[in-house]
Design a protein around this motif. Sequence first.
Motif, mmCIF file in Angstrom:
data_model
loop_
_atom_site.group_PDB
_atom_site.id
_atom_site.type_symbol
_atom_site.label_atom_id
_atom_site.label_comp_id
_atom_site.label_asym_id
_atom_site.label_seq_id
_atom_site.Cartn_x
_atom_site.Cartn_y
_atom_site.Cartn_z
ATOM 1 N N PRO A 358 0.920 -1.182 -0.033
ATOM 2 C CA PRO A 358 0.144 0.074 -0.148
ATOM 3 C C PRO A 358 0.789 1.159 0.008
ATOM 4 O O PRO A 358 0.658 2.218 -0.756
ATOM 5 N N PHE A 359 2.015 1.249 0.777
ATOM 6 C CA PHE A 359 2.777 2.355 0.622
ATOM 7 C C PHE A 359 3.383 2.814 -0.745
ATOM 8 O O PHE A 359 3.547 4.043 -1.077
ATOM 9 N N GLY A 361 1.615 3.200 -3.328
ATOM 10 C CA GLY A 361 0.724 4.352 -3.660
ATOM 11 C C GLY A 361 0.486 5.093 -2.747
ATOM 12 O O GLY A 361 0.449 6.636 -3.170
ATOM 13 N N ASP A 362 0.274 5.173 -1.395
ATOM 14 C CA ASP A 362 -0.167 6.086 -0.372
ATOM 15 C C ASP A 362 1.304 6.834 -0.448
ATOM 16 O O ASP A 362 0.929 8.314 -0.062
ATOM 17 N N LEU A 363 2.378 6.641 -0.560
ATOM 18 C CA LEU A 363 3.749 7.378 -0.128
ATOM 19 C C LEU A 363 4.387 8.021 -1.272
ATOM 20 O O LEU A 363 5.589 8.205 -1.346
#
Length: 424
Positions: A358-359, A361-363
């Motif tokens: 997920p990181f 995309g998120d970060l």
Amino acid sequence: MHTPGRWLRTGIALALATAGAAGHAASIKISCGSVGQELDLCKRSAEAWAKQTGHQVQVVATPNDASERLALYQQVLGAGSDKIDVFQIDVVWPGLLANHLQDLKPASRGAEAQHFPAFVANNTVAGRLVAMPWFVNAGLLFYRKDLLDKHKLAVPSTWTELTTSARRIQDAERAAGNDRMWGYVWQGRAYEGLTCNALEWSVSHGGGSIVESDGRISARNPKLADALKTAAGWVGSISPTAVLNYAEEESRGVFQAGNAVFMRNWPYAWSLAQADGSTIKGKVGIAPLPAGPGGKPTATLGGESLAVSKYSRNAALATELVLYMTSAAVQKERALTGSFNPTRPALYQDAEVLKANPFMGDLVGAFTSAVARPTAATGSQYNKVSNEFWNATHDVLAGSAKPDEALAKLESNLKRASRGGRWN
Ligand code: GLC
């Protein structure tokens, strides 16, 4: 030196070269890093290529300390040795090693156009594409969600918050019986990884990049001095004194065992934290590294590429291996199993990649705004500059120099090594 071993190796090399020339199976020697799953995954894809093509591969393990790996490569390449055909090279090395590496462009069939243009530009030295991008790194803050929840604390967005929360949780957990708990682990050994950490501290305090993009030396400044003072205050307090000898894997060891609240590391640590059987599976979150007073959250840009030695006797085949290893399919597999960030923008649209990581995309901002080390300005002198910087930083962390003194000395060493106080 004509030792029997040397003769034997030369004999083997000649035999392999002849086999290659005659169209028979050849053996390509590839050298990979060995941080976390690096070596295993490198082996797995290199062997898959060998199986598909009928050739052979030998995977050469290297030290997991980046600076030791560079020293080994410089020795092998400096001797013009054909012992290694394909090298995994750090994003900060193209300028140091370019003269020993093949231009991949004539045989790449345009593959580089599918990678991040900035990474391709980084790997292009005097018009020659000396390495194909393989994975991108950025420094990240790993944290224990369960411990922050338990102690009702938010993810820190400043170094001051990190220091306070680390201390609070460390004290409370120790009082509750976990006397091995530490607040924050990171990379404090005197090597390239410390340069990455210290650059993050500096830029996040508004203290600059030691040498700026116009070549100006900026090491001696009060913001960087403050940043180093803060970090030195962690040693023996929220970070074990042993952090002075930690590289990536030593810090991950402590965090992976459940004995640290926060860790600074590269993305590879995510897949291992989340692996089956991991003590911290499901308990970890990732955030941007904190900001200092007047600065902004900062990640150092890292990453690795694959290059072909100029001295390879099987350069064409070695290039094919590099194109395979850096392909979309292999980068996707490495993202899924090893949380290695692809160098191909298209893979950031891939649902499976984003679900496993997920990181990614998120970060995305941590990666797109990551700060480069001063390689562009210092070129072939980069390792010397970095070496001076990590030594000065290490002296401060170890308490053997005050920040102002260490930075004054660093500034004068860099001035002496440069052309009249600038680097270009
Ligand atoms: C990682 C990064 C590299 C960096 C090194 C420092 O391997 O990819 O860019 O220099 O860590 O330890």
